[in-house]
Design a protein around this motif. Structure first.
Motif, PDB file in Angstrom:
ATOM      1  N   MET A 119       0.826  -1.143  -0.067  1.00  0.00           N
ATOM      2  CA  MET A 119       0.088   0.011   0.116  1.00  0.00           C
ATOM      3  C   MET A 119       0.922   1.239   0.093  1.00  0.00           C
ATOM      4  O   MET A 119       2.110   1.156   0.309  1.00  0.00           O
ATOM      5  N   PRO A 120       0.252   2.373  -0.503  1.00  0.00           N
ATOM      6  CA  PRO A 120       1.180   3.597  -0.361  1.00  0.00           C
ATOM      7  C   PRO A 120       1.850   3.923   0.986  1.00  0.00           C
ATOM      8  O   PRO A 120       1.026   3.560   2.006  1.00  0.00           O
ATOM      9  N   VAL A 121       2.636   4.618   0.967  1.00  0.00           N
ATOM     10  CA  VAL A 121       3.646   4.966   2.186  1.00  0.00           C
ATOM     11  C   VAL A 121       4.024   6.297   2.001  1.00  0.00           C
ATOM     12  O   VAL A 121       4.537   6.927   1.093  1.00  0.00           O
ATOM     13  N   GLN A 122       3.584   7.252   3.039  1.00  0.00           N
ATOM     14  CA  GLN A 122       4.169   8.517   3.212  1.00  0.00           C
ATOM     15  C   GLN A 122       5.152   8.720   4.365  1.00  0.00           C
ATOM     16  O   GLN A 122       4.554   8.397   5.600  1.00  0.00           O
ATOM     17  N   SER A 151       5.653  -4.093 -10.154  1.00  0.00           N
ATOM     18  CA  SER A 151       5.524  -3.036 -11.216  1.00  0.00           C
ATOM     19  C   SER A 151       4.818  -1.923 -10.909  1.00  0.00           C
ATOM     20  O   SER A 151       3.942  -1.855  -9.940  1.00  0.00           O
ATOM     21  N   ARG A 152       5.082  -0.801 -11.572  1.00  0.00           N
ATOM     22  CA  ARG A 152       4.461   0.431 -11.418  1.00  0.00           C
ATOM     23  C   ARG A 152       4.620   0.899 -10.116  1.00  0.00           C
ATOM     24  O   ARG A 152       3.850   1.047  -9.355  1.00  0.00           O
ATOM     25  N   ASN A 180      -2.326   0.250 -10.934  1.00  0.00           N
ATOM     26  CA  ASN A 180      -2.183   1.604 -10.566  1.00  0.00           C
ATOM     27  C   ASN A 180      -0.815   1.388 -10.024  1.00  0.00           C
ATOM     28  O   ASN A 180      -0.191   0.684  -9.832  1.00  0.00           O
ATOM     29  N   TYR A 181      -0.414   2.766  -9.712  1.00  0.00           N
ATOM     30  CA  TYR A 181       0.879   3.205  -9.176  1.00  0.00           C
ATOM     31  C   TYR A 181       0.824   3.152  -7.663  1.00  0.00           C
ATOM     32  O   TYR A 181       0.138   3.811  -6.932  1.00  0.00           O
ATOM     33  N   LEU A 182       2.170   2.314  -7.084  1.00  0.00           N
ATOM     34  CA  LEU A 182       2.155   2.564  -5.783  1.00  0.00           C
ATOM     35  C   LEU A 182       3.359   3.459  -5.528  1.00  0.00           C
ATOM     36  O   LEU A 182       4.564   3.390  -5.991  1.00  0.00           O
ATOM     37  N   VAL A 183       3.237   4.366  -4.600  1.00  0.00           N
ATOM     38  CA  VAL A 183       4.134   5.548  -4.349  1.00  0.00           C
ATOM     39  C   VAL A 183       4.490   5.424  -2.982  1.00  0.00           C
ATOM     40  O   VAL A 183       3.687   5.298  -1.966  1.00  0.00           O
TER      41      VAL A 183
END
Length: 791
Positions: free
Chosen positions: A169-172, A325-326, A292-295
């Motif tokens: 999952m996305p991480v900040q 990927s992505r 989708n892109y994971l950032v």
């Protein structure tokens, strides 16, 4: 309401960064809203509030379906404020003292966060003693299960023994700092793993599909209909029984399986140039690529620099493995702990390791190379050690990545099977692809002392880039120094770092059977190159635009392929007066240019064009005419040349606006055209072909005089148009009396070859007048027009 069946209506999620009057007011208003929402859902309306997790565990009176809220995990306002649902133990949930807390009377408090989680919610301490990796791993596992991002924007955490922290999952991370204890690095387990949450499909046993793919997968293919069902997949195919890329200098090395990777778009469209054909497939994998892109954004990583303990020798992991990927990773800093030095004697795979991925980007990152070549008595690292590594990478971009160092450090990049590899605005100490790089683009970069080292093919484009070191690009000799595709350098700068020999392109394979074709590219274009000797101003060593091996055929009989185009244009030198040389082609007869070239007694058809235009050449001083040690360009050698077939090298050589040209064309087939050049030495014994000089100045400048200065004989004729003959310089002194040794002129006697408006310099004319020699009308007429058929 269950965790999964209904979306949460909770309005306060992870927003308490501290506690005070405003914070307490927010807690109270949110608490009432939560109570109303719970009642509206038919759940128990009771919601208890607690300062910490420990306070909740000691004071709560648990009730099935109740709710509890904390203002912090270890202390109020520590960032771990969270909401929990109360339920009886005995189900799927097991207490782990992080997101599942054991309460009295057989009850559990289960974390209920559906917008974002942070590490404090799971009990991470950040005191330098606790292994916070345990809680961090639980936090990411929770985020992955419940499809929520991890948002933790500040704080410091210590990861000691924990490895394989999963990320889907996305991480900040913001300004969060992670301290990595490298004593517990392991060979097979990175600290973080960006996972592909969709399993690969193995298609090897699908006979019909395998046979169809085998017949169609070959260089140049664009669409394969049978691939249409696998749109959105990264395909990796192998023939493990066909070994290629055998590594020279490594006894027993078995090389690589013949292998390709490519991405499938709609209708079976193949993305990723295919380099090989196959006889068989022993493995076919289709790896789903996320839609989708994971950032992953932010964060800093401090490494201890220690040698791993209780681990087997070999490459160790210490950072982030990217297997999805992505994925986009950006705004990160990586380096050593303050006051620490890299002391590890085991090599590292990389802070970032990319594997089996399509379309991954690293940007705005400070990475680092690691120490290897330590000086005695310090212990060096036995193998190359890397800051960024990986294999089977397609369409990966590295933008504004910085990782530079001095001579002790090794290369930041170390990859294999890297296709469509892009570097933009980076500053790196090394770019290295061992086996099979295909399509490499480097723009607006600075590459440090360890250089660019690659093998493979496709388009190699380097633009607006500076390289510190004595070689701009070194094609790896252990893998055949091959590049099967066009090579283009444009508007670049090479800054030699020492007084040794310099080469722009070094392409020197060993005489070895690599089990695949090797060669020097399909075309080479070097334009607007500046060579700046500011760091080595006293260097007197040679600088070659191309440094190639003296053989064109290996001992096993394999012919090296050769470019059909070589263009060197606008090359200048700063920081010293000494210019550059081009290349030596000792044995043109066995190169394979992959197109026909013919030379007979009446015609020449060339298959390669070599252009040297406005290149600042070195002022050489041949010891004697034909001195091959002092040439800018040599084609042929002392032995007679045997041509294998019509695909052997038959070049057209064009020099324009160059000074002090020195060329040897010995026993070869070639055409040479020089325009507006000064010609120091030109030796063409037994040349099969033609020579043409236009608006050139002939002035030998040699250490010692021989019986002749020039040998311009050619089977198809030699032509001089608007050229001027100047007095020779021998051992640094003008020698106009030696004009008759030019090899094609004797004053008032003979003039060989075709001439139109040939002139004598004023120095020669003055010398003749001083000797009382008057030019005869017949000789002057020959200078104006001379035809070989008249001789």
């Amino acid at each position: 309401m269950t965790d999964r069946s209904k979306p949460s209506r909770m309005t306060r999620r992870g927003v308490i960064a501290g506690i005070g009057g405003a914070g307490i007011g927010l807690v109270h208003s949110t608490t009432h809203a939560l109570a109303r929402d719970a009642a509206a859902d038919g759940a128990h309306a009771g919601l208890s509030r607690h300062l910490t997790v420990q306070a909740m565990k000691s004071t709560i009176v648990p009730r099935e379906g109740g709710w509890a809220e904390t203002l912090g995990f270890h202390s109020p306002g520590d960032g771990g404020a969270a909401l929990y649902r109360i339920q009886r133990a005995g189900g799927e949930e097991v207490a782990n003292e992080a997101d599942v807390l054991a309460l009295r009377d057989g009850f559990l408090a289960v974390l209920h966060e559906r917008r974002a989680v942070n590490y404090k919610m799971f009990g991470a301490v950040g005191d330098g003693k606790n292994d916070d990796g345990v809680q961090i791993k639980l936090a990411h596992a929770y985020a992955n299960r419940h499809q929520v991002p991890v948002v933790h924007l500040s704080g410091e955490f210590w990861i000691v023994r924990t490895n394989a922290i999963p990320i889907t999952m996305p991480v900040q991370w913001g300004k969060t700092v992670f301290h990595i204890d490298e004593r517990y690095n392991r060979r097979t387990a990175p600290r973080f793993v960006v996972q592909n949450d969709r399993p690969a499909k193995v298609l090897t046993d699908d006979t019909a599909f395998r046979d169809a793919l085998l017949g169609k997968l070959k260089p140049g293919v664009q669409i394969i209909d049978e691939l249409a069902p696998y749109a959105g997949h990264l395909m990796i195919v192998q023939d493990a029984e066909d070994r290629i890329g055998i590594r020279a200098g490594y006894a027993g090395n078995r090389g690589w399986a013949r292998e390709e990777l490519f991405y499938v778009e709609e209708e079976g469209r193949v993305l990723g140039d295919i380099a090989w054909g196959f006889r068989n497939f022993t493995s076919i994998r289709a790896i789903p690529c996320n839609d989708n892109y994971l950032v992953i954004q932010g964060g800093g990583f401090h490494f201890s620099g220690d040698t791993p303990q209780d681990s087997t020798p070999g490459y160790h992991q210490n950072g982030i493995a990217v297997q999805r990927s992505r994925t986009i990773i950006r705004e990160q800093w990586m380096g050593l702990e303050p006051g620490r030095r890299d002391l590890s004697v085991e090599p590292r795979n990389g802070l970032y390791v990319l594997g089996n991925v399509y379309d991954v980007t690293l940007e705005n990152i400070r990475a680092m190379p690691w120490e290897k070549s330590r000086r005695a008595p310090e212990q060096p690292v036995a193998h190359g050690t890397y800051g960024i590594g990986g294999a089977r990478m397609l369409n990966c971009t590295f933008r504004n990545v910085t990782a530079d160092a001095g001579w002790i450090s090794w290369g930041v990049f170390g990859t294999n099977l890297n296709k469509n590899f892009r570097l933009e605005n980076c500053r790196l100490n090394r770019v290295d692809v061992h086996f099979h790089c295909w399509n490499l683009s480097i723009t607006d970069c600075t590459i440090g002392l360890k250089g660019i080292s690659v093998t493979g093919g496709g388009e190699l484009v380097v633009e607006n880039t500076t390289r510190h070191g004595n070689t701009f690009i070194s094609f790896r000799p252990d893998y055949g120094a091959k590049w099967d595709g066009p090579i283009r350098l444009r508007n670049c700068t090479l800054k030699p770092s020492s007084n040794g020999r310099v080469s722009v392109l070094s392409m020197r394979p060993s005489d070895f059977d690599y089990k695949y074709p090797i060669g020097l590219g399909t075309s080479v274009i070097i334009e607007d190159l500046r060579i700046d000797y500011a760091a080595a101003p006293t260097s007197g060593a040679e600088c070659w635009l191309m440094d190639i091996s003296p053989f064109s055929r290996t001992q096993t009989g394999q012919r090296l392929f050769f470019p059909h185009t070589l263009t060197f244009r606008n090359v200048t030198v700063e920081g010293r007066q000494q210019g550059v040389r081009l290349l030596r082609i000792a044995d043109p007869g066995h190169y394979d240019v992959r197109r026909p070239g013919v030379c007979d007694d009446s015609w020449i058809q060339t298959n390669c064009i070599l252009v040297c235009d406005k290149v600042q050449l070195e002022k050489t001083y041949p010891a004697r005419p034909g001195d091959v040690a002092q040439v800018h360009l040599q084609i042929g050698g002392a032995s007679p040349i045997e041509y294998a077939d019509q695909r052997a090298l038959v070049p057209k050589v064009i020099f324009t606006d160059c000074e002090n040209v020195t060329i040897v064309l010995s026993g070869c087939a070639a055409s040479a055209f020089l325009q507006r050049c000064s010609v120091n030495a030109f030796d063409a014994p037994d040349l099969r072909g033609e020579l043409a000089f236009s608006d050139c100045r002939f002035q030998p400048d040699v250490r010692a005089a021989g019986p002749r200065f020039y040998s311009l004989d050619s089977t198809l004729g030699t032509r001089l148009t608007n050229c001027t003959i100047h007095a020779p310089i021998v051992d640094g002194k003008p020698a106009p009396e030696m004009v008759d040794r030019f090899g094609f002129v004797e004053i008032n006697k003979s003039l060989r070859h075709y001439h139109l408006n040939t002139g004598l310099s004023r120095e020669i004319v003055r010398h003749l007048k001083a000797r009382g020699v008057k030019l005869t009308p017949e000789f002057v007429a020959k200078l104006k027009v001379n035809h070989e058929l008249d001789e």
